[in-house]
Design an enzyme around this catalytic site. Sequence first.
Site, PDB file in Angstrom:
ATOM      1  N   GLY A  14       0.809  -1.220   0.000  1.00 32.04           N
ATOM      2  CA  GLY A  14       0.000   0.000   0.000  1.00 32.04           C
ATOM      3  C   GLY A  14       0.842   1.269   0.000  1.00 32.04           C
ATOM      4  N   ASP A 159      -2.293  13.080  14.062  1.00 34.23           N
ATOM      5  CA  ASP A 159      -3.150  14.158  14.585  1.00 34.23           C
ATOM      6  C   ASP A 159      -2.321  15.088  15.473  1.00 34.23           C
ATOM      7  OD1 ASP A 159      -5.585  12.779  13.545  1.00 34.23           O
ATOM      8  OD2 ASP A 159      -4.925  11.280  14.979  1.00 34.23           O
ATOM      9  N   HIS A 187      -9.116   8.199  16.708  1.00 32.41           N
ATOM     10  CA  HIS A 187      -8.543   8.760  15.474  1.00 32.41           C
ATOM     11  C   HIS A 187      -9.694   8.901  14.476  1.00 32.41           C
ATOM     12  CE1 HIS A 187      -6.060   9.557  12.022  1.00 32.41           C
ATOM     13  NE2 HIS A 187      -6.540   8.503  11.409  1.00 32.41           N
TER      14      HIS A 187
HETATM   15  P1  NDP Z   1      -2.868   3.087   2.683  1.00 28.40           P
HETATM   16  O1  NDP Z   1      -1.520   2.489   2.784  1.00 28.40           O
HETATM   17  O2  NDP Z   1      -3.024   4.464   2.179  1.00 28.40           O
HETATM   18  O3  NDP Z   1      -3.611   3.063   4.123  1.00 28.40           O
HETATM   19  C1  NDP Z   1      -3.586   1.912   4.930  1.00 28.40           C
HETATM   20  C2  NDP Z   1      -4.500   2.095   6.092  1.00 28.40           C
HETATM   21  O4  NDP Z   1      -4.043   3.161   6.912  1.00 28.40           O
HETATM   22  C3  NDP Z   1      -5.936   2.436   5.720  1.00 28.40           C
HETATM   23  O5  NDP Z   1      -6.799   1.700   6.580  1.00 28.40           O
HETATM   24  C4  NDP Z   1      -6.019   3.906   6.014  1.00 28.40           C
HETATM   25  O6  NDP Z   1      -7.328   4.294   6.428  1.00 28.40           O
HETATM   26  C5  NDP Z   1      -5.129   3.982   7.232  1.00 28.40           C
HETATM   27  N1  NDP Z   1      -4.742   5.317   7.652  1.00 28.40           N
HETATM   28  C6  NDP Z   1      -4.632   5.706   8.922  1.00 28.40           C
HETATM   29  N2  NDP Z   1      -4.294   6.977   9.017  1.00 28.40           N
HETATM   30  C7  NDP Z   1      -4.185   7.430   7.774  1.00 28.40           C
HETATM   31  C8  NDP Z   1      -3.890   8.687   7.239  1.00 28.40           C
HETATM   32  N3  NDP Z   1      -3.655   9.729   7.974  1.00 28.40           N
HETATM   33  N4  NDP Z   1      -3.840   8.814   5.914  1.00 28.40           N
HETATM   34  C9  NDP Z   1      -4.101   7.760   5.129  1.00 28.40           C
HETATM   35  N5  NDP Z   1      -4.415   6.549   5.598  1.00 28.40           N
HETATM   36  C10 NDP Z   1      -4.472   6.390   6.902  1.00 28.40           C
HETATM   37  O7  NDP Z   1      -3.843   2.128   1.879  1.00 28.40           O
HETATM   38  P2  NDP Z   1      -3.649   1.402   0.509  1.00 28.40           P
HETATM   39  O8  NDP Z   1      -5.008   1.100   0.038  1.00 28.40           O
HETATM   40  O9  NDP Z   1      -2.640   2.081  -0.372  1.00 28.40           O
HETATM   41  O10 NDP Z   1      -2.959   0.035   0.958  1.00 28.40           O
HETATM   42  C11 NDP Z   1      -3.535  -0.836   1.854  1.00 28.40           C
HETATM   43  C12 NDP Z   1      -2.939  -2.205   1.556  1.00 28.40           C
HETATM   44  O11 NDP Z   1      -3.407  -3.071   2.579  1.00 28.40           O
HETATM   45  C13 NDP Z   1      -3.364  -2.797   0.216  1.00 28.40           C
HETATM   46  O12 NDP Z   1      -2.201  -3.164  -0.473  1.00 28.40           O
HETATM   47  C14 NDP Z   1      -4.192  -4.030   0.614  1.00 28.40           C
HETATM   48  O13 NDP Z   1      -3.969  -5.113  -0.250  1.00 28.40           O
HETATM   49  C15 NDP Z   1      -3.634  -4.315   1.982  1.00 28.40           C
HETATM   50  N6  NDP Z   1      -4.469  -5.075   2.884  1.00 28.40           N
HETATM   51  C16 NDP Z   1      -3.794  -6.019   3.591  1.00 28.40           C
HETATM   52  C17 NDP Z   1      -4.437  -6.802   4.479  1.00 28.40           C
HETATM   53  C18 NDP Z   1      -3.652  -7.826   5.185  1.00 28.40           C
HETATM   54  O14 NDP Z   1      -2.432  -7.738   5.203  1.00 28.40           O
HETATM   55  N7  NDP Z   1      -4.309  -8.821   5.769  1.00 28.40           N
HETATM   56  C19 NDP Z   1      -5.875  -6.654   4.748  1.00 28.40           C
HETATM   57  C20 NDP Z   1      -6.500  -5.596   3.986  1.00 28.40           C
HETATM   58  C21 NDP Z   1      -5.788  -4.829   3.088  1.00 28.40           C
HETATM   59  P3  NDP Z   1      -8.395   4.923   5.418  1.00 28.40           P
HETATM   60  O15 NDP Z   1      -8.860   3.775   4.544  1.00 28.40           O
HETATM   61  O16 NDP Z   1      -9.444   5.436   6.354  1.00 28.40           O
HETATM   62  O17 NDP Z   1      -7.677   5.994   4.647  1.00 28.40           O
END
Ligand code: NDP
Length: 327
Positions: A14, A159, A187
């Site tokens: 991600g 925050d 949060h």
């Molecule tokens: P990000 O890396 O942008 O974000 C990851 C998480 O952090 C989200 O839940 C996001 O919440 C949260 N978050 C917390 N604070 C912040 C902030 N200030 N700004 C942005 N995000 C914040 O997400 P991506 O979609 O790029 O990547 C997530 C990855 O996780 C994907 O590759 C997916 O495949 C993977 N994944 C892995 C799992 C596992 O390992 N079992 C399970 C589910 C997903 P918010 O959505 O509210 O922005």
Amino acid sequence: MQQPLNVAITGAAGQISYALLFRLIAGELAGNQQSLSLRLLEVPEALPMLEGVVMELADCAAPLLRDVVVTADPEVAFRDADLVFLLGARPRGPGMERRDLLQGNAEIFSRQGRALNEVARRSVKVLVVGNPANTNALIALRNAPELSPRNFSAMTRLDHNRALSLLAAQCGCEVGEVKRIAIWGNHSTSQFPDLSHATVSGRSALALVGDDWFRGSFIPTVQQRGASVIQVRGKSSAASAANAALGQMRSWIGATPGGDWVSMAVLSDGSYGIAEGIVYSFPVTTAGGDFQIARDLPIGDFARERMQASAAELLEERAMVEHLFPV
Ligand code: NDP
């Protein structure tokens, strides 16, 4: 060179991970004498993309990077883990209710909590970033009964940093002159960014900025900063989130400077009348790998009301998932 630290990261393909990994291997977490063994967890569909990130990690030829394990199995990722960043979480889909989001994540964080319980080091530090971070952290720790709840925290450092930066800009001072900012609660937009105890070069921050700016501008700006970044950038904040995750973990394994604290969401012990058994952000000091909630702060009526409103939201979130907790 010391023994490598085992650092596990979920959601490793991600965008937050992409902003975090390269800072870790540059030595920004535990210094430039500490080698790292990275264990990267992803869902199976994202593993091919993660391989590309691993190629880039190799292309850094970083002396601190001992090895990289890529897996979709939490028990592989968390085996003997020292430090864990739980970044991956189910994103909110179209038409999804908060209950659906909480329950979708409850499955992920229950499984990860159980795996941590089984295979992580007993001294592991688990930082939950994936949203809803506070309740995800609660689910993970409840599924890890053989680990102390003190091994878990959720991130409110972003925050905290937002609040620091905004106050410094308003006062026209350096961020280093600002002390004792506190983020209380969830949060989410119910969080209470508090200036009641903050100082700027030793002077009361509230006396400098005034109550009107504090209540009418500062609080809503900090609460809604995530949405503002998305509006302007078209994507959620990733670099500042990664920076905050790094900062929170670094504080946790290190020590806060004398006379100051950081904000961290941890299992409430009932301090300040906050219900026990929710993961709630408090101002904390850290030392020797542990944290202590700041004690005996005077709390006015306005602050108490805001602090309890955020606790109420966390109690509601807990009620939606507690049937999934092990007995
Ligand atoms: P990000 O890396 O942008 O974000 C990851 C998480 O952090 C989200 O839940 C996001 O919440 C949260 N978050 C917390 N604070 C912040 C902030 N200030 N700004 C942005 N995000 C914040 O997400 P991506 O979609 O790029 O990547 C997530 C990855 O996780 C994907 O590759 C997916 O495949 C993977 N994944 C892995 C799992 C596992 O390992 N079992 C399970 C589910 C997903 P918010 O959505 O509210 O922005």
